[in-house]
Design an enzyme around this catalytic site. Structure first.
Site, PDB file in Angstrom:
ATOM      1  N   CYS A 166      55.829 -19.703  90.384  1.00 31.45           N
ATOM      2  CA  CYS A 166      56.186 -19.752  88.969  1.00 31.45           C
ATOM      3  C   CYS A 166      57.507 -19.021  88.774  1.00 31.45           C
ATOM      4  CB  CYS A 166      55.094 -19.120  88.107  1.00 31.45           C
ATOM      5  SG  CYS A 166      55.530 -19.059  86.352  1.00 31.45           S
ATOM      6  N   THR A 183      66.116 -22.461 117.403  1.00 33.60           N
ATOM      7  CA  THR A 183      66.981 -22.062 116.296  1.00 33.60           C
ATOM      8  C   THR A 183      68.436 -22.374 116.618  1.00 33.60           C
ATOM      9  OG1 THR A 183      67.321 -19.812 117.118  1.00 33.60           O
ATOM     10  CG2 THR A 183      65.389 -20.178 115.734  1.00 33.60           C
ATOM     11  N   SER A 184      69.212 -22.660 115.572  1.00 30.69           N
ATOM     12  CA  SER A 184      70.610 -23.036 115.776  1.00 30.69           C
ATOM     13  C   SER A 184      71.524 -21.828 115.901  1.00 30.69           C
ATOM     14  CB  SER A 184      71.098 -23.901 114.613  1.00 30.69           C
ATOM     15  OG  SER A 184      71.138 -23.141 113.414  1.00 30.69           O
ATOM     16  N   GLN A 201      61.360 -19.669 110.456  1.00 31.81           N
ATOM     17  CA  GLN A 201      62.251 -20.196 109.422  1.00 31.81           C
ATOM     18  C   GLN A 201      61.691 -21.500 108.845  1.00 31.81           C
ATOM     19  OE1 GLN A 201      65.609 -19.981 112.388  1.00 31.81           O
ATOM     20  NE2 GLN A 201      66.767 -19.401 110.580  1.00 31.81           N
ATOM     21  N   HIS A 216      61.236 -18.249 105.020  1.00 26.38           N
ATOM     22  CA  HIS A 216      61.832 -19.218 104.099  1.00 26.38           C
ATOM     23  C   HIS A 216      60.791 -19.870 103.196  1.00 26.38           C
ATOM     24  CE1 HIS A 216      65.619 -19.727 106.844  1.00 26.38           C
ATOM     25  NE2 HIS A 216      65.648 -18.626 106.121  1.00 26.38           N
ATOM     26  N   ASN A 264      65.861 -23.088 123.784  1.00 24.75           N
ATOM     27  CA  ASN A 264      66.462 -24.069 122.894  1.00 24.75           C
ATOM     28  C   ASN A 264      66.845 -25.307 123.696  1.00 24.75           C
ATOM     29  OD1 ASN A 264      67.235 -24.792 120.318  1.00 24.75           O
ATOM     30  ND2 ASN A 264      68.808 -23.223 120.105  1.00 24.75           N
ATOM     31  N   LEU A 265      67.047 -26.410 123.000  1.00 25.69           N
ATOM     32  CA  LEU A 265      67.514 -27.621 123.676  1.00 25.69           C
ATOM     33  C   LEU A 265      68.893 -27.405 124.289  1.00 25.69           C
ATOM     34  CD1 LEU A 265      66.535 -30.720 121.504  1.00 25.69           C
ATOM     35  CD2 LEU A 265      65.958 -30.303 123.901  1.00 25.69           C
ATOM     36  N   GLU A 266      69.726 -26.654 123.583  1.00 23.87           N
ATOM     37  CA  GLU A 266      71.071 -26.341 124.068  1.00 23.87           C
ATOM     38  C   GLU A 266      71.440 -24.956 123.573  1.00 23.87           C
ATOM     39  OE1 GLU A 266      73.355 -28.665 120.425  1.00 23.87           O
ATOM     40  OE2 GLU A 266      73.042 -29.678 122.340  1.00 23.87           O
TER      41      GLU A 266
END
Length: 230
Positions: free
Chosen positions: A114, A173-174, A88, A106, A198-200
């Protein structure tokens, strides 16, 4: 010959010094989404949008991949099966670490698009609305990034990979932004073992078979070592 599909989010690049969307004090905290990251914002004030992405591009050029990026590049190089990295993130830290064929769902900071003819080309430094398209000469240059309200790139290809995965891992990722937040369910529905690093706990941790919490630079190399057998 297991196929592994990996989704990475802003959390994997945070340890390299790139602020995440939700960090206080970072570039995102200084701007409203509605002013810099939507098609309407670009239509209203293209100079402001370009200034924001020029600043992001300059920031990304100053950082280096961390141990998590390097571990995923190692996994790609050493795993006997296919390893697909979907990100992402719009930075190029996976490639800088040696990863190949990364799918940027993304878009990429280092590319321009263009808005008139759809041509894409690599860029360095600042770009502006006055820059002419190398294909059609229209002055309709925009960052080649997916804004809020737009459809992520290469979704059909990503879904095909998820449906063929034996292991799916989401890193940094959240779990709050779709369609990426639904990738674990898609992969699990086709038999994949799903791992969250993940961190959390994310908003969709319940969709994973296992969750590992901690710094990506520590947790990802440890997980890769397990997958590779040491």
């Amino acid at each position: 010959m297991q196929k592994i599909v990996i989704l990475t989010g802003a959390g994997i690049s945070a340890e390299s010094g790139l602020a995440t969307f939700r960090d206080a004090g970072g570039l995102w905290a200084q701007h409203r989404i509605e002013d810099v990251a939507t098609p309407d914002a670009f239509a209203r004030d293209p100079e402001r949008v370009h200034a924001f992405y020029n600043a992001r591009r300059a920031q990304a050029d100053e950082v280096q991949p961390n141990a998590a990026h390097q571990a995923l590049a190692r996994l790609q190089a050493e795993h006997s099966g296919e390893v697909v990295i979907v990100t992402q993130n719009v930075d190029a830290l996976h490639e800088a670490a040696g990863a190949r064929d990364v799918i940027h769902m993304h878009g990429e900071l280092a590319r321009a698009l263009c808005a008139a003819c759809g041509e894409r080309w690599p860029v360095t430094g600042d770009i502006s609305p006055a820059e002419a398209c190398p294909a059609c000469a229209a002055r309709a240059c925009r960052p080649d990034v997916v804004w809020f309200g737009e459809i992520p790139y290469r979704m059909d290809e990503i879904l095909n990979h998820l449906q063929g995965a034996e292991i799916f891992a989401a890193i940094g990722t959240s779990g709050e932004v779709y369609p990426a937040a639904g990738f674990a369910q898609e992969a699990a529905g086709h038999g994949a073992h799903c791992v969250e690093i993940n961190l959390e706990a994310s908003a969709v941790s319940r969709d994973f078979d296992e969750a590992r919490q901690g710094r990506a630079s520590e947790m990802v190399p440890a997980w890769v070592a397990e997958v590779l057998g040491g």
